[in-house]
Design an enzyme around this catalytic site. Structure first.
Site, short mmCIF file in Angstrom:
data_model
loop_
_atom_site.label_atom_id
_atom_site.label_comp_id
_atom_site.label_asym_id
_atom_site.label_seq_id
_atom_site.Cartn_x
_atom_site.Cartn_y
_atom_site.Cartn_z
N ARG A 36 0.86 -1.19 0.00
CA ARG A 36 0.00 0.00 0.00
C ARG A 36 0.90 1.24 0.00
NH1 ARG A 36 -3.29 -3.57 3.48
NH2 ARG A 36 -5.46 -3.46 2.81
N ARG A 62 0.88 -1.12 -5.29
CA ARG A 62 -0.34 -0.43 -5.69
C ARG A 62 -0.06 1.06 -5.74
NH1 ARG A 62 -5.50 -0.94 -1.91
NH2 ARG A 62 -4.32 0.38 -0.52
N ASN A 74 -12.23 -5.61 0.99
CA ASN A 74 -12.55 -4.62 2.04
C ASN A 74 -13.48 -3.56 1.49
OD1 ASN A 74 -10.63 -6.07 3.38
ND2 ASN A 74 -9.01 -4.55 3.16
N ASP A 75 -13.10 -3.05 0.32
CA ASP A 75 -13.97 -2.04 -0.30
C ASP A 75 -15.12 -2.68 -1.07
OD1 ASP A 75 -13.05 0.54 0.45
OD2 ASP A 75 -11.22 0.16 -0.68
N ARG A 89 -16.95 0.31 6.13
CA ARG A 89 -16.10 -0.73 6.73
C ARG A 89 -15.52 -0.32 8.08
NH1 ARG A 89 -11.12 -0.50 2.38
NH2 ARG A 89 -9.68 -1.05 4.03
N CYS A 95 -6.59 -9.42 -2.15
CA CYS A 95 -5.73 -8.83 -1.13
C CYS A 95 -6.54 -8.13 -0.05
CB CYS A 95 -4.73 -7.86 -1.77
SG CYS A 95 -5.52 -6.58 -2.72
C1 PEP Z 1 -9.41 -3.62 -0.22
O1 PEP Z 1 -10.21 -2.70 -0.39
O2 PEP Z 1 -9.76 -4.81 -0.04
C2 PEP Z 1 -7.97 -3.36 -0.18
C3 PEP Z 1 -7.10 -4.33 -0.10
O3 PEP Z 1 -7.58 -2.05 -0.18
P1 PEP Z 1 -7.56 -1.13 1.13
O4 PEP Z 1 -7.86 -2.02 2.32
O5 PEP Z 1 -6.23 -0.52 1.22
O6 PEP Z 1 -8.65 -0.17 0.83
MG MG Z 2 -9.48 -0.76 -1.06
#
Ligand code: PEP
Ligand code: MG
Length: 593
Positions: free
Chosen positions: A309, A345, A467-468, A478, A515
């Protein structure tokens, strides 16, 4: 950073349940840290009180100057750059156009000085943050910092930095910005407990990365606990105990040693491949936020870095990292990963990941706002600089580049055009770099999931950001503990979407990774295998347990499990079914009381 010590606390032992976000058990003394943006008072000042208002401003400036001079002359600062910043902060406090403007607006508007100061500072910082001039952009962070220091003095707030902690503590707070978490002195933090936050909040992700047991979403722990009180953090079960009895403390000490023994056992799998019983080889990679994590990645037997990240480099205090600083960070990671693949990323700033140098984000709805690839495409110089640094670093290892938050083909096309333009610049400048870098995208917006077949034509790989993707699919923030119960990876809507992405990508010959935090949750491992996922990327510490499960299942079994759950209608049913299956076949229990 500011700390307020709450003057009341519980007197007897209490056990509180929250959301377990980072495993392990910690026992220690609490350190209460509250750094909310203060409620800035707003009131009218009578004409005859104006002089008093100016005096308050004057003496806050005096105290701030004195404080900065003390820091400057002492050894209080850890950063070698500190004196430079301190100089410019001192200059700003004496700058007549900044201070004089505050005075004259207090006089004209008759609002109190805190209110005017904050408003002016925000305006000025946002203006600077949008400037094309890098130097001016970098000054916006200084404006925030100086304004905060002055506000602290005007409102008699004490400043304590988490970087300065010098004894081991359990950090208790209402909430913690990822930028605070990245700056804290990790060696001194044994555990983290917060009122706010969910499993996939960025602070949770950092806690896992740093292997700090953490329980979030406790609602009011910060008003129950006082600095110095004993606390137990059980990151496995999502429990916090305040003022434990000797008996309970001893029980947790036993659990702690058992947990550590089990961790050591699992590490025995490090040199073995993540291969199912019927021979499908899975890539198990690690997510990192800072280059320093590479050591843990290698020591947990990862096949590479599946997500670096990069935005965390931009969230540290001070100016934004330039091309050289970025080049150094990226090449360090590539070199130390010893030719294992590293997916970096591009910047995913915005929402809770704030680069103070870019100014405050005034979006009404930052999660749906100006962030990630949108921010990069609207600040081409920022994006170009990062891509240049990445391509220059590419000669040091197996780099893959990945774009965050792609929502459709137009954004991807624009980002790829920028890549081509950077490559041709570098060629013209005769800089060596690897031309053939795989460039992929994160699938974390529902529209990208639904058009995976279209996006696959222009991508070399996909990585699913659950996650998103889950937050956008289920409309569940979240990081909001109040609705954390709705954040359901096994919701049929999410499972169908995952299947669609993986099937569409495979049909176009693309490999699919994940991820998001779901990839590291052992409860999801067999489901994801059965859906056909090729690569799992997670906090390094989670790799051995996921590997243990992969090595003890066949693809046929995993596909059968997925066949059954895709028929089910509710996540409650699916959760129960998978939990029973995992407990029976892999001794994997949902932690219970
Ligand atoms: C996600 O959104 O799953 C991700 C890996 O990105 P971040 O958690 O950094 O938003
Ligand atoms: Mg994300």
């Amino acid at each position: 950073m500011n700390t307020f010590v709450v003057q009341y606390s519980c007197t007897i032992m209490q056990e509180l349940n929250g959301i377990s976000v980072s495993p392990g058990i910690a026992i220690g003394k609490a350190f209460l840290y509250l750094d909310e943006t203060p409620n800035i008072p707003r009131y009218r000042v009578q004409k005859h009180d104006l002089e008093g208002e100016f005096e308050r401003l004057g003496s806050a400036i005096e105290r701030a100057v004195e404080e900065l001079e003390n820091i400057q002359s002492g050894s209080a600062s850890h950063s070698s750059d500190a004196p430079k910043f301190l100089d410019s902060h001192l200059l700003m406090l004496q700058d007549e156009s900044f201070i004089g403007e505050i005075r004259s607006q207090v006089e004209q508007s008759r609002f109190n000085v805190e209110w005017v100061l904050r408003r002016n500072a925000q305006k000025l910082a946002s203006k600077l943050a949008r400037s094309d001039d890098e130097y001016l952009r970098d000054r916006s962070v200084d404006i925030h910092d100086v304004a905060k220091r002055l506000l602290d003095h005007l409102m008699f707030r004490e400043r304590i930095s988490l970087a300065d902690l010098s004894s081991e503590v359990i950090l208790v707070a209402h909430d913690l910005l990822p930028s605070d978490a990245i700056a804290m002195n990790k060696r001194m933090i044994r555990g983290i407990v917060l009122d706010a936050g969910g499993k996939t909040s960025h602070t949770a992700i950092l806690a896992r990365s740093f292997e700090i047991p953490a329980v979030l979403g406790l609602s009011n722990i910060s008003s129950l606990v006082r600095t110095g009180e004993e606390l137990i953090v059980d990151g496995n079960r999502g429990r916090v105990v305040t003022k434990p009895t000797t008996q309970l403390r001893e029980r947790y000490e036993r659990l702690q040693s058992e947990w550590q023994r089990r961790e050591v056992q699992l590490m025995g799998l490090n040199d073995l491949p993540a291969e199912t019983r019927d021979g499908k080889l899975i890539q198990l990679k690690a997510n990192i936020e800072v280059p320093e994590e590479v050591e843990a990645v290698l020591s947990h037997g990862a096949d590479g870095v599946g997500l670096y990240r990069s935005e965390f480099l931009f969230m540290r205090p001070g100016p934004l990292p330039d091309e050289e600083e970025q080049f150094a960070a990226y090449s360090t990671v590539l070199k130390s990963m010893e030719n294992k693949p590293v997916t970096i990323r591009t910047l995913d700033l915005g929402a809770d990941k704030i680069a103070r140098s870019l100014g405050e984000n005034d979006d009404d709805n930052p999660i749906l706002g100006w962030r990630a690839i949108r921010l990069c495409l609207s600040m081409p110089e920022l994006f170009r600089t990062q891509l240049r640094a990445l391509y220059r670093a590419s000669v040091y290892g197996e780099l893959r580049i990945m774009f965050p938050m792609i929502s459709g083909i137009e954004e991807l096309t624009q980002a790829l055009e920028m890549v081509e333009s950077v490559k041709s610049d570098l060629k013209r400048e005769k800089v060596t770099f690897r031309e053939d870098l795989p460039v992929g995208i994160m699938i974390e917006v529902p529209s990208a999931a639904m058009t995976a077949d279209i996006l696959a034509r222009k991508s070399d790989f996909f990585s699913i950001g659950t996650n998103d993707l889950i937050q956008y699919t289920l409309a569940v923030d979240r990081g909001n503990e109040k609705i954390a119960y709705l954040y359901e990876p096994f919701h049929p809507g999410v499972l169908r979407m995952l299947k669609l992405i993986i099937d569409d990508a495979h049909a176009k010959g693309l490999s699919v990774g994940m991820c998001g935090e779901m990839a590291g949750d052992p409860m999801s491992t067999v489901v994801l295998l059965g859906l056909g996922l090729d690569e799992f990327s997670m906090g390094a510490v989670g790799i051995p347990e996921v590997k243990r499960i992969i090595r003890s299942v066949s693809m046929a079994e995993a596909e059968e499990l997925v066949g059954s759950i895709l028929e089910m209608k509710s996540y409650v049913e699916i959760d129960e079914f998978v939990a029973q299956y995992m407990e029976k076949n892999f001794e994997l229990k949902l932690y219970e009381s």
